[in-house]
Scaffold this motif. Structure first.
Motif, mmCIF file in Angstrom:
data_model
loop_
_atom_site.group_PDB
_atom_site.id
_atom_site.type_symbol
_atom_site.label_atom_id
_atom_site.label_comp_id
_atom_site.label_asym_id
_atom_site.label_seq_id
_atom_site.Cartn_x
_atom_site.Cartn_y
_atom_site.Cartn_z
ATOM 1 N N LYS A 173 -4.442 -8.815 -0.987
ATOM 2 C CA LYS A 173 -4.919 -9.937 -0.185
ATOM 3 C C LYS A 173 -4.553 -11.269 -0.839
ATOM 4 C CE LYS A 173 -9.111 -11.711 1.678
ATOM 5 N NZ LYS A 173 -10.538 -11.730 1.458
ATOM 6 N N SER A 224 -5.677 -3.102 -1.345
ATOM 7 C CA SER A 224 -5.677 -4.211 -0.397
ATOM 8 C C SER A 224 -6.405 -5.430 -0.954
ATOM 9 C CB SER A 224 -6.312 -3.772 0.928
ATOM 10 O OG SER A 224 -5.522 -2.767 1.504
ATOM 11 N N ILE A 225 -7.481 -5.184 -1.709
ATOM 12 C CA ILE A 225 -8.191 -6.312 -2.325
ATOM 13 C C ILE A 225 -7.210 -7.119 -3.171
ATOM 14 C CG2 ILE A 225 -9.888 -6.921 -4.084
ATOM 15 C CD1 ILE A 225 -11.582 -4.595 -3.083
ATOM 16 N N LEU A 262 -8.925 6.421 1.181
ATOM 17 C CA LEU A 262 -9.688 5.237 1.592
ATOM 18 C C LEU A 262 -9.922 4.323 0.394
ATOM 19 C CD1 LEU A 262 -11.004 4.360 4.288
ATOM 20 C CD2 LEU A 262 -13.182 4.999 3.242
ATOM 21 N N LEU A 263 -10.404 4.915 -0.698
ATOM 22 C CA LEU A 263 -10.676 4.109 -1.888
ATOM 23 C C LEU A 263 -9.415 3.414 -2.385
ATOM 24 C CD1 LEU A 263 -13.155 6.334 -3.923
ATOM 25 C CD2 LEU A 263 -13.584 4.106 -2.888
ATOM 26 N N VAL A 277 -6.683 2.591 -0.629
ATOM 27 C CA VAL A 277 -6.251 1.523 0.265
ATOM 28 C C VAL A 277 -7.140 0.296 0.079
ATOM 29 C CG1 VAL A 277 -6.062 0.855 2.676
ATOM 30 C CG2 VAL A 277 -5.150 3.039 1.919
ATOM 31 N N ILE A 278 -8.443 0.514 -0.035
ATOM 32 C CA ILE A 278 -9.350 -0.625 -0.228
ATOM 33 C C ILE A 278 -9.008 -1.352 -1.521
ATOM 34 C CG2 ILE A 278 -11.740 -1.276 -0.708
ATOM 35 C CD1 ILE A 278 -12.604 0.958 1.182
ATOM 36 N N THR A 279 -8.878 -0.555 -2.615
ATOM 37 C CA THR A 279 -8.611 -1.159 -3.916
ATOM 38 C C THR A 279 -7.316 -1.967 -3.908
ATOM 39 O OG1 THR A 279 -9.603 0.802 -4.852
ATOM 40 C CG2 THR A 279 -8.457 -0.636 -6.369
ATOM 41 N N ASN A 311 0.802 -1.228 0.000
ATOM 42 C CA ASN A 311 0.000 0.000 0.000
ATOM 43 C C ASN A 311 0.831 1.271 0.000
ATOM 44 O OD1 ASN A 311 -2.876 -0.095 -0.145
ATOM 45 N ND2 ASN A 311 -2.798 -1.473 1.621
#
Ligand code: ATP
Ligand code: MG
Lengths: 795, 232
Positions: A781, A777-778, A770-771, A773-775, A721
């Motif tokens: 993962k 991280s998906i 936020l967007l 980090v979410i993107t 990230n």
């Protein structure tokens, strides 16, 4: 060769189908937006272009110290024609000043705008009746034409184009008129109408004080317009001096000039108006283009990121003797094919969205038109995006040195990384600016909705009316008093008044004088109960009252701005002079925002008697909320008796809805920005998603090694990230000043506005981070969850 | 056929300059099979790349029959390469998205051979290489040895005058390696000139002549007697 290249391309795309779909899909969405914007731009910039005289037609405008207008006195047309040979012809038009009811038996038509034109104007402006343009002559003073749709309403079964008799006004008015035929109203023109009233000549009996017409000139080719403009100004001043009816001083005349405004300016940026529509259109085009650029950046970025996959292919082909140009072409072709597919998808998308778009912008665009400019624009757009998206990756890929890439351990991850990161940052910059823009537009609109406008338009009904009311009665008009008496008898009606202008519309302007200081200020001619009906606040003095006899003779009420304009101390009791009357100021009202939030409240005078004013035709009623329906029903039933001129044609609108139209433009802008912000962030996130997927795929081995060496999941999430996090942060920092300047500029178009808030800047940072980090991280993962042993074995 | 004189090649990176070739002189006769050996980093691959016109040296001369190749521009080099040279790499370098057949077909396409003849040529070589039943497979579906045979086939299909092979057996076990070496020998017997880089003296024993490099110099040259006798 093409066959094999195509196979390589397709198999590559298929292997990376997730990324391909994101890429092509994102581009298609952006293209759809761009296609719509292009269509809209073409439409907006081509008003009246079908007129063969398009390039040579000018309107003559007048520039006063306080304002500019296209309304001018009719006799001036003749003066121009007689004086200047470079003017080929001169025409006059006049917009219908009130709504007209036209009847054929039971069929009723309410017209909003019957355009009066003289024969020359019809020729200049290409206004063509169905059965040809003929000059009215002899007995026939006017030839009346109705638009095709209007004709259809009145004569549903009519097939021919023969003249018909119709009734004007209420059925008991007894006025009949001949309609000579139908005429097509071109919606894509500055001159839209329900009908045309064609005269051989117009305004023959007018004088230089009656500025009711617009003069259109058709110039001979190659006329020096700037020069002519000057000459016409001289002529205008001369004519005003010669026919000086309103006794203007030479100094005043010097301050007046005329200008010529080309037909091509009228729709978007008339000199006698503002160029907001033009600016909005440009802003919209820039928006559309930026969205497209973002999608192209996705393309460029992913193509470069995937370069390592193609490096071996390039090396091998070069070893076999492929030229660099062949390879460049190959990659361009690949990208072209993807862009082509995206274009097809975009057209389908655009078609789906078009109804909403048309509704939002109040236009009737359509994609599938034979004469549509899209036919040449689309291939151009396609080539453009292929070049923007493709040229750089094609150059990079085709430039690989075979000796390097065929060694077997070639990696592109380090190469061009500054460029890829730069492009990513750029995308997010645009997205951040849009998000901030959207949030600030929202705040301003919220402010406008919650702010006190200084009057209360709810439960105020505005009745459309043909009768001219004046008090005291002058020629052709009647007193409003008996009408008010009858109206107030209807249960629920709290007050009734009539005025020349209503809040939300334009007021009149005239010259008034206080203590020898002269100024042009707004005027509104009102009747008793005007301020009470609109709930306007009194600052000092009193409102107009029936009990004061002088109120219908020489009383005036002015607003705070007028007090300031003339810098009057203790205004109540003082004199304001205009139209030959010495008005006594009886009250001062608090400013209220008749023109919405964009323009500052104008200095305004309210009078009951005004020989130079306008007729009072706009009836306003305040009705109790819970008796609204009954009151309206009663009004409709009794209207023929209350107001015989309108007869059975009782029509009304709610004032708050009318006033709300002033906000329409801002709401439109809000929708556009909402869509643009959503699109950019969506497309940027799509790109990020694919990019992160690619990067993590490339780092699977590294991650596996790190895990074997003891890294925790959280550490690896952080690792993946961190670079994206920093890029988004940089994007935010870069965009803040840009967004600050742009939104500040936009807010400055409002006379009443919010202070630039800091919150949107913080929010946009939070949203984008936020967007991101979410993107990311998906994607991360998958790499984190993978068994490191598998990852290494796989290699 | 090949005359290389005073060839120098320097790699410049930000920190260091590496002299990969330092005055190489080398002559190769038509029909010869030459091996190049030497410790890692001595410049073998660099020399091969220069000979294959994939890299440009700083100075020196490189004559092929009577043409000076180092003065050619990019396009002329491409043209010369595709008409006269074939390459075999240690890591095969087949295009993953193309089948065996298509991989072999590719150089013919760049040489503008008509479709029908292309088909014929590819089928011939596929038969010769004993990979007929693999022609529709993708590289990932083949073993290393099979992949290298495809790569050799690809190098040969245009019937080049010169084949350049950089450690062709480097990634193969000994039995697969031998297969490839036998292929090269066969090819050499039909008259093709071969220059091969190798670390294995076993592989080098298949050639006529062995050239030893060190630090960008030719330090020794050895005629392979057994092989030459065999030839006679
Ligand atoms: N692209 C490059 N940039 C910088 N230096 C390079 C480059 N390619 C090779 N070199 C250097 O040039 C020298 C010769 O390299 P080369 O690849 O020719 O060695 P080699 O003899 O083929 O070694 P090996 O047997 O390990 O393959 C080496 O010192 C190497 O580090
Ligand atoms: Mg090597």
């Amino acid at each position: 060769m093409f066959r094999l290249n195509l196979k390589i391309a397709l198999r590559n795309l298929w292997r990376n189908r997730g990324i391909t779909a994101i890429n092509v899909g994102g581009l298609a969405i952006a293209l759809a937006a761009f296609i719509l914007v292009t269509m809209y731009f073409t439409y907006e910039t081509s008003f009246d272009k079908s007129n063969p005289n398009y390039k040579n037609v000018y309107v003559v405008g007048v520039s006063y110290p306080e304002f500019k207008t296209n309304y001018i006195a009719a006799p001036f047309a003749k003066a121009i024609k007689q004086t200047y040979p470079e003017v080929e012809s001169v025409g006059l038009i006049k917009e219908g000043s009130f709504e007209l009811t036209i009847k054929n038996g039971k069929n009723t038509l309410f017209t909003k705008n019957i355009l009066a034109v003289d024969y020359n104007a019809a020729k200049i402006l290409n206004i063509q009746p169905e059965n040809g343009l003929t000059k009215p002559s002899g007995e026939v003073e006017r030839l009346n034409y109705l638009s095709k749709e209007s004709m259809q309403t009145l004569f549903p079964d009519k097939k021919d184009n023969k003249p018909e008799m119709v009734g004007y006004g209420a059925s008991n008015s007894g006025i009949t008129v001949v309609v000579a035929g139908s005429i097509r109203s071109n919606e894509h023109s500055n001159f839209v109408f329900d009908g045309i009233s064609l005269a051989a000549e117009l305004g023959e009996h007018d004088n230089y004080d009656m500025n009711d017409y617009s003069i259109f000139l058709k110039l001979k080719p190659n006329v020096n317009v700037a020069n002519l403009e000057k000459k016409i100004t001289d002529l205008y001043r001369y004519e005003l001096l010669k026919n000086n009816t309103s006794k203007k001083s030479t100094a005043e005349l010097k301050a007046i000039s005329t200008f010529l405004d080309p037909l091509s300016n009228l729709h978007l940026r008339p000199k006698a108006g503002n160029d907001m529509p033009y600016k909005t259109l440009i802003a919209l085009s820039v928006l559309g283009f930026l969205i497209l650029v973002i999608a192209c950046i996705n393309f460029t970025n992913l193509s470069i990121a995937q370069a390592a996959n193609r490096a071996k292919e390039v090396g091998v082909k070069k070893v076999m003797g492929a030229y660099r140009s062949q390879l460049t072409l190959q990659f361009l072709t690949e990208i072209f094919i993807q862009c082509f597919v995206a274009t097809i998808l975009a057209l389908i998308l655009a078609e789906l969205v078009l109804p909403y778009f048309n509704n939002l912008f109040q236009v009737g665009l359509s994609i599938w038109q034979v004469d549509s400019d899209l036919i040449w624009q689309l291939p151009l757009i396609l080539s453009l995006i292929t070049l923007i998206a493709g040229i750089y990756p094609a150059m990079v890929l085709s430039g690989f040195k075979p000796a390097l890439v065929l060694k077997g351990n070639f990696s592109t991850s380090k190469q061009n990384s500054w460029l890829r990161n730069g492009l990513l940052v750029f995308q997010f910059c645009i997205a951040v600016v849009f998000i901030i823009g959207l949030l600030i537009i929202n705040s301003q609109l919220k402010y406008m909705r919650s702010q006190d406008v200084g009057f209360n338009s709810s439960q105020v009904v505005y009745i459309k009316n043909l009768t001219l009311f004046n008090n005291p009665v002058k020629f052709g008009s009647v007193s409003f008093n008996p009408v008010r008496d009858r109206l107030l008898k209807i249960p629920g009606i709290k007050s009734a008044t009539v005025a020349s202008f209503i809040p939300g519309g334009q007021n009149g302007i005239n010259s008034y004088e206080v203590n020898a200081s002269k100024a042009n200020i707004d005027f509104v001619n009102v009747d008793f109960d005007y301020f009470e009906t609109l709930d306007i606040k009194l600052k000092e003095g009193r409102f107009f009252l029936n009990t004061f006899k002088t109120d219908t003779i020489n009383s005036a009420i002015i607003n705070e701005s007028a007090v300031a304009k003339y810098s009057i101390k203790n205004p109540v009791g003082q004199t304001i002079r205009g139209c030959g009357i010495d008005y006594k100021i009886v009250g001062v009202i608090k400013d209220f925002k008749t023109q919405g939030f964009e323009s500052i409240v104008q200095p305004t005078i309210y009078t009951i008697k005004d020989p130079c004013g306008s007729y009072k035709t706009q009836i306003l009623l305040k009705i109790e909320e819970n008796k609204m329906a009954d009151a309206l029903a009663a009004l409709k039933a009794q209207w023929p008796q209350i107001n015989p001129k309108d007869g059975e044609d009782f029509r009304y609108e709610f004032l708050d809805e009318l006033y709300g139209k002033l906000f329409k433009k801002q709401e439109q802008l809000q929708s556009v920005f909402f869509a643009a912000a959503l699109l950019t962030i969506f497309i940027a996130i799509l790109g990020l998603f694919a990019f992160a997927k690619y990067i993590t795929n490339g780092r699977i081995k590294e991650i596996a090694v790190r895990k074997i060496l003891g890294a925790s999941d959280v550490q690896i999430f952080k690792l993946i990230n961190s670079s994206f996090f920093i890029m988004v942060l940089i994007a935010n920092v870069i965009s803040w000043p840009i967004a600050y300047i742009l939104t500040k500029k936009w807010l400055e178009t409002f006379a009443y506005r919010i202070d630039l808030p800091a919150m949107p800047f913080v929010s946009s940072a939070l949203i984008t981070i936020l967007l991101t980090v979410i993107t990311v991280s998906i994607q991360a993962k998958k790499a984190v969850k993978a068994n490191p042993v598998d990852a290494l074995k796989y290699e | 056929m090949i005359r290389i004189e005073n060839l120098e090649k320097v790699y410049k990176t930000e920190e260091v300059e590496t002299t990969a070739l330092n005055g190489i002189n080398l002559h190769v006769k038509e029909g010869e099979f030459v091996s190049i050996m030497g410790p890692s980093g001595c410049g073998k691959s660099t020399l091969l790349n220069v000979m294959g016109l994939l890299d440009k040296p700083e100075s020196g001369s490189y004559k092929f029959i009577d043409t000076e190749l180092l003065t050619l521009n990019d396009r002329e080099r491409s043209n010369f390469r595709k008409r006269n040279m074939g390459f075999v790499f240690q890591n095969f370098n087949l295009i993953d998205e193309l089948t065996v057949f298509e991989n072999i077909e590719l150089p013919l396409i760049y040489n503008k051979i008509p479709t029908a003849e292309r088909k014929k040529l590819v089928n011939e070589i596929i038969e010769r290489m004993n990979i007929v039943n693999r022609s529709g497979h993708f590289p990932q579906q083949l073993s290393g040895g099979q992949q290298q045979r495809v790569a050799v086939a690809r190098a040969l299909v245009t019937k080049p005058k010169l084949v350049l092979a950089d450690e062709p057996t480097g990634n193969l076990d000994s039995s697969h390696g031998n297969e490839v070496m036998e292929l090269l020998c066969e090819l050499n017997e039909t008259g093709t000139t071969i220059v091969m880089v190798t670390h294995s003296s076993h592989d080098a024993s298949f050639s006529n002549r062995i050239i030893n490099l060190k630090d960008g110099h030719v330090i020794s040259e050895k005629i392979n007697k057994s092989r030459n006798e065999e030839l006679i």
